[in-house]
Write an enzyme that holds these catalytic residues in place. Sequence first.
Site, PDB file in Angstrom:
ATOM      1  N   GLU A 247      18.546 117.499  73.328  1.00 21.47           N
ATOM      2  CA  GLU A 247      18.984 116.496  74.284  1.00 21.47           C
ATOM      3  C   GLU A 247      20.512 116.422  74.277  1.00 21.47           C
ATOM      4  O   GLU A 247      21.184 117.258  73.666  1.00 21.47           O
ATOM      5  CB  GLU A 247      18.327 115.161  73.954  1.00 21.47           C
ATOM      6  CG  GLU A 247      16.802 115.233  74.034  1.00 21.47           C
ATOM      7  CD  GLU A 247      16.109 113.897  73.835  1.00 21.47           C
ATOM      8  OE1 GLU A 247      16.731 112.850  74.073  1.00 21.47           O
ATOM      9  OE2 GLU A 247      14.941 113.904  73.428  1.00 21.47           O
TER      10      GLU A 247
ATOM     11  N   ARG B  44       3.579 114.061  76.879  1.00 22.90           N
ATOM     12  CA  ARG B  44       4.460 113.882  75.734  1.00 22.90           C
ATOM     13  C   ARG B  44       3.916 112.717  74.925  1.00 22.90           C
ATOM     14  O   ARG B  44       2.800 112.294  75.101  1.00 22.90           O
ATOM     15  CB  ARG B  44       5.904 113.594  76.192  1.00 22.90           C
ATOM     16  CG  ARG B  44       6.437 114.573  77.213  1.00 22.90           C
ATOM     17  CD  ARG B  44       7.855 114.236  77.587  1.00 22.90           C
ATOM     18  NE  ARG B  44       8.282 114.997  78.753  1.00 22.90           N
ATOM     19  CZ  ARG B  44       9.505 114.971  79.251  1.00 22.90           C
ATOM     20  NH1 ARG B  44      10.425 114.223  78.688  1.00 22.90           N
ATOM     21  NH2 ARG B  44       9.827 115.686  80.309  1.00 22.90           N
TER      22      ARG B  44
END
Length: 292
Positions: free
Chosen positions: A3, A274
């Site tokens: 990320e 997820r």
Amino acid sequence: MPELPEVEVVRRGLAAWVAGRTVSDVQVLHPRAVRRQPAGAADFTARLTGTTLGTAQRRGKYLWVPLAGTGTGFSLIGHLGMSGQLLVQDPSVPDETHLRVRLRFADGGRELRFVDQRTFGGLAVEEAEEGDPEGTPVSIAHIARDPLDPRFDDEAFVAALRAKRTTVKRALLDQTLISGVGNIYADEALWRSKLHYDRPTPTLTRPQAAVLLANARDVMTAALAVGGTSFDSLYVNVNGESGYFSRDLDAYGREHEPCRRCGTAIRRAAWMNRSSYFCPRCQRVPRARSGG
């Protein structure tokens, strides 16, 4: 997937180690690593060889390095995907098992290697968006700025977030609204804000939206300070070193562990293929929604 903090760590490493260096040789060892180059590996090699690399830039999770000696407005653009690594290695270091692209430099010093076990990431040489003073490549010009970008507009984000007809975690992962926030840091920002991931965005007050943004920025800044979050050897900086923020996570990956705020066991819920981690006491399920 890496990320924003993890990608920013790599960007800083590239800025320190490859800026101002001239590419003398390019080797493409796996064609999939340059699949985003429309004319293929030979074109990628030809466009890079002889150019001088500028200072690495970032938009969300994408990296690009402006190229001098290509005329104007071209950059080397990279996305790490799930397992990509950009490593600065001494030429004497043996090739990594999953080495995909190698750049050698005219000064004979450390080379730049793109290593990618799963080959979901990739490199390309791409033209910049016309008239963009930052030289943002065309393919990522639509991506929003991220909370660590000095030009990020907090007020515009708060207004856009509250205007969207969606739920708050979906909004945080919308790269056209705010970039760089992935599953890990979304869960962390929501935990800090005491907001459930399924909270409808129109129900957020301006102060709540502003606090959420501030928490997203704070948690990513904290992660950046320790090299990002590494759960395995795939997520490393340009020197192959892992980050340590996983030790400080308050929600993500802590299923059944006590909430550090109230002591209630953290839960994990399936969410959009997820997982979402949250405290059922601090982050109440929205009344209009009864799911996990």
